[in-house]
Design an enzyme around this catalytic site. Structure first.
Site, short mmCIF file in Angstrom:
data_model
loop_
_atom_site.label_atom_id
_atom_site.label_comp_id
_atom_site.label_asym_id
_atom_site.label_seq_id
_atom_site.Cartn_x
_atom_site.Cartn_y
_atom_site.Cartn_z
N ASP A 167 0.47 -0.90 -0.06
CA ASP A 167 0.10 0.24 0.01
C ASP A 167 0.85 1.67 0.22
OD1 ASP A 167 -2.52 0.93 2.53
OD2 ASP A 167 -2.79 1.34 0.10
N HIS B 201 3.63 3.46 -8.96
CA HIS B 201 3.43 2.28 -8.64
C HIS B 201 4.15 1.34 -9.84
CE1 HIS B 201 -1.21 2.40 -7.79
NE2 HIS B 201 -1.79 3.59 -8.23
N LEU C 100 11.98 -20.26 -4.81
CA LEU C 100 10.65 -19.43 -3.93
C LEU C 100 9.60 -19.43 -4.48
CD1 LEU C 100 10.12 -16.79 -2.27
CD2 LEU C 100 10.61 -15.81 -3.35
#
Lengths: 291, 359
Positions: B134, B151, B245
């Site tokens: 956020d 962003h 991962l």
């Protein structure tokens, strides 16, 4: 305490302490008045954590912290009423807490019985303020006498129209969701509902039905957890999707009026964003339901 | 934590001061002060400025002054006693000169991101980290008056996080990229976000595949543009065999919808006779959740200062440690992750029982 004072001083000391008491209660009412000038949460949920650690810090046995915690609970009920919070949900005992030693569990159940018996007394604040009490959770796991007491408290306060108090006893959120799900699945398999009816608002209804509330009052505005731990511990998972989370470092028995007021002032600082978020979320939900 | 570390502070000759970085957890009742009795401190005064100010812990840089000495070795336990702090992390002192002759630490100083930093116990690292990224829009507005630049910067921060997780051997990572409620944002922002996602999926994810990362997407794929859906299916297919991962990207995801989807699956299985309604309980639901959706995270990091879950993984966060920080997502670096892992390490997770009792 007054043993060392002489006869005339006894009167003066009592008079001073009475004056001090009045002064404090006036300040408290003023503070509550100030807080109520701004927005107040409608639904507050509290995880009352830290009783054992508080007792250990003071050199008591860990399970002796719980009675002190219940004193703070009584104060908290008073503060909630004074500040105008309409609904309070408390996390008293989790299904995971059955893992704790027998002695502590018995102590907790004894404490619960004491508190519930007090609630049936007409001078208790529950009756005075017409609070509607609901006990949420898998009550069938509890001892028989406690269950009977709980049902009688719920029956006694069922007609009350004042603030609501939901006590989560023998509760986990996952269990609550699963129970609601099982009811929903049974209804679907019995053809009372169809497959395409399954969506979030249907599950909302089933969970609300399990708690005996209406759909709109489910979601808490704030979830407060004391003792500094930052976890939800399986409390109100479904309902907490947009709730504000407030983690306080105080242990629950130490949680005082000033901490409570700080919580309310914090809510008021974040209120505007929170309102916008709730409006967006409700709009989204109505849009989905419309489609 | 084994205490083998010393912080070496170099006092610059012109001002007679040096910096150390302390990770503070304020203990109630203590004030932050320096005592003169300490043998290792020949410091006449100090000042401090908060860095990395997060929700509970704080990194504070303390400036120590000393006219007499050129440098000092400050043992960690002394510092902990003096400053009443949680732990000492001397980034600045350590980056300039290794704090000890311990070869592992010397290695670490050469490339701080590439191996586990000091004070982190590999056994106590979180095995699954979830991140709510956020604060991109706010960062963009603050630095460039443009939300979309935020962003883009957020994608770089995400790459750094993935890099860290690979090197520190954290097996699972879940990120919240786009929520069902984000459709309400201005349409230019939503369009830009999808452009960014398609760019990421087609270009940057290729690089991640080379690093042996398995990528999964969860969420409601039907509302996404078809080209993006196609790319997603391709990437998932290509990375299925990777093992270093497991990165799960939650795209168009809603925690409540997730639970409802699992309920629908269970109902379908019940109708087909694969399971009976009396078998439905928490354990079964948990199994379905792990199979068809995301597993339970150990640590949830939320940047941006908001203190809520925002409909992300409601079932799974039952016992997750929540770590909320005011840092905005593009500013999130490996140091913030280090702090989050230190916080996680210090937690006592009891799951409702008691420490040390059989569960």
């Amino acid at each position: 305490m007054y043993d060392s004072l002489c006869f005339t001083d006894f009167g003066v000391a009592a008079w001073i302490s009475k004056l001090y008491g009045i002064f404090i209660s006036k300040i408290t009412s003023l503070l509550f008045f100030l807080v109520q000038l701004g927005p107040i949460p409608r639904h507050l949920a509290i995880i009352m954590d830290g009783n054992r650690r508080w007792a250990k810090q003071r050199g008591l046995a860990p399970s002796e912290g719980h009675p002190w915690g219940s004193k703070t609970l009584t104060n908290a009920l008073q503060w909630c009423y004074d500040s105008g919070i309409r609904q309070l949900t408390l996390f008293a005992f989790s299904i995971e807490n059955y893992k704790r030693p027998e002695e502590e569990r018995q102590r907790l159940f004894e404490l619960a019985k004491e508190k519930l018996t007090e609630m049936l007394d007409s001078r208790d604040i529950i009756q005075r303020y017409r609070v509607k009490v609901k006990l949420v959770g898998d009550l069938s796991l509890l001892p028989e006498d406690l269950q009977r007491l709980m049902h009688s408290v719920m029956k006694e306060t069922a007609e009350n129209e004042g603030p609501r108090l939901n006590i989560c006893f023998s509760y986990t959120a996952r269990d609550e969701i699963c129970t609601a799900l099982v009811h929903m699945l049974n209804d679907i398999l019995e053809r009372k509902l169809s497959f395409k009816d399954i969506d979030a608002s249907l599950l909302d209804e089933y969970i609300a039905r399990g708690q005996g509330l209406s759909k709109e009052c489910l979601a808490p505005d704030i979830i407060l957890r004391t003792s500094g731990e930052a976890r939800l511990s399986d409390f109100l998972l479904w309902q907490s999707s947009y709730s504000l989370l407030y983690f306080s470092d105080r242990m629950w028995p130490d949680f005082g009026l000033w901490d409570f007021l700080q919580l309310l002032f914090w809510y008021q600082r974040h209120w505007r964003e929170y309102q916008q978020l709730r409006q967006r979320q409700e709009h989204c939900q109505r849009h989905k339901e419309g489609v | 934590m084994r205490d083998t570390n010393f912080c070496r502070v170099n006092f610059h000759s012109s001002f007679g001061c040096g910096w150390i970085l302390l990770n503070l957890q304020w203990k109630p009742g203590y004030s932050f002060c320096l005592t003169r009795r300490a043998p290792h401190f020949l410091c006449s005064s100090y000042s401090y400025r908060p860095l990395l100010d997060s929700w509970k812990l704080g990194f504070v840089a303390v400036k120590l002054f000393s006219r007499a000495r050129r440098w000092a070795h400050l043992p960690q336990n002394e510092l902990k006693k003096q400053f009443c702090i949680f732990s000492v992390v001397s980034f600045e002192g350590m980056e300039k000169a290794p704090a000890t002759d311990d070869p592992k630490l010397t290695e670490w100083h050469k490339s701080p991101k590439r191996s586990l930093p000091p004070l982190l116990d590999p056994q106590k690292l979180p095995k699954h980290i979830a991140v709510i990224m956020d604060g991109n829009g706010r960062w963009g507005l603050h630095h460039f008056s443009c939300r979309t630049r935020g962003h883009r910067a957020g994608v770089d921060a995400l790459e750094e996080l993935i890099d860290c997780c690979v090197h520190w051997q954290i097996p699972l990572l879940t990120v919240f990229a786009f929520s069902c409620e984000n459709w309400k944002r201005p349409s230019e922002e939503v369009d830009f976000l999808f452009l960014l996602f398609s760019e990421m999926v087609s270009h940057k994810l290729q690089r991640l595949l080379e690093e042996n990362i398995r990528i999964r997407f969860v969420g409601n794929m039907e509302d996404l543009p078809p080209s993006l859906q196609q790319d997603i299916i391709e990437v998932e297919e290509l990375s299925r065999a990777n093992s270093s991962l497991e990165l799960t990207i939650a795209l168009n995801y809603s925690g409540r919808q997730d639970i409802v989807n699992i309920a629908r699956r269970m109902l379908r299985d019940a109708e087909q006779g694969l399971l009976h309604s009396s078998q439905v309980d928490e354990k079964l639901f948990q199994q379905y959740m792990q199979q068809y959706s995301i597993a339970d995270p150990d640590l949830l990091i939320r940047t941006g200062g908001e203190k809520r879950l925002s409909n992300f993984m409601l079932w799974q966060v039952a016992y997750t440690e929540l770590y909320m920080t005011d840092t905005l997502w593009p500013d999130f670096t490996w140091k913030h992750l280090y702090e989050a892992c230190l916080h996680y390490q210090s937690r006592k997770r009891k799951y409702g029982g008691l420490l040390g009792s059989p569960t």
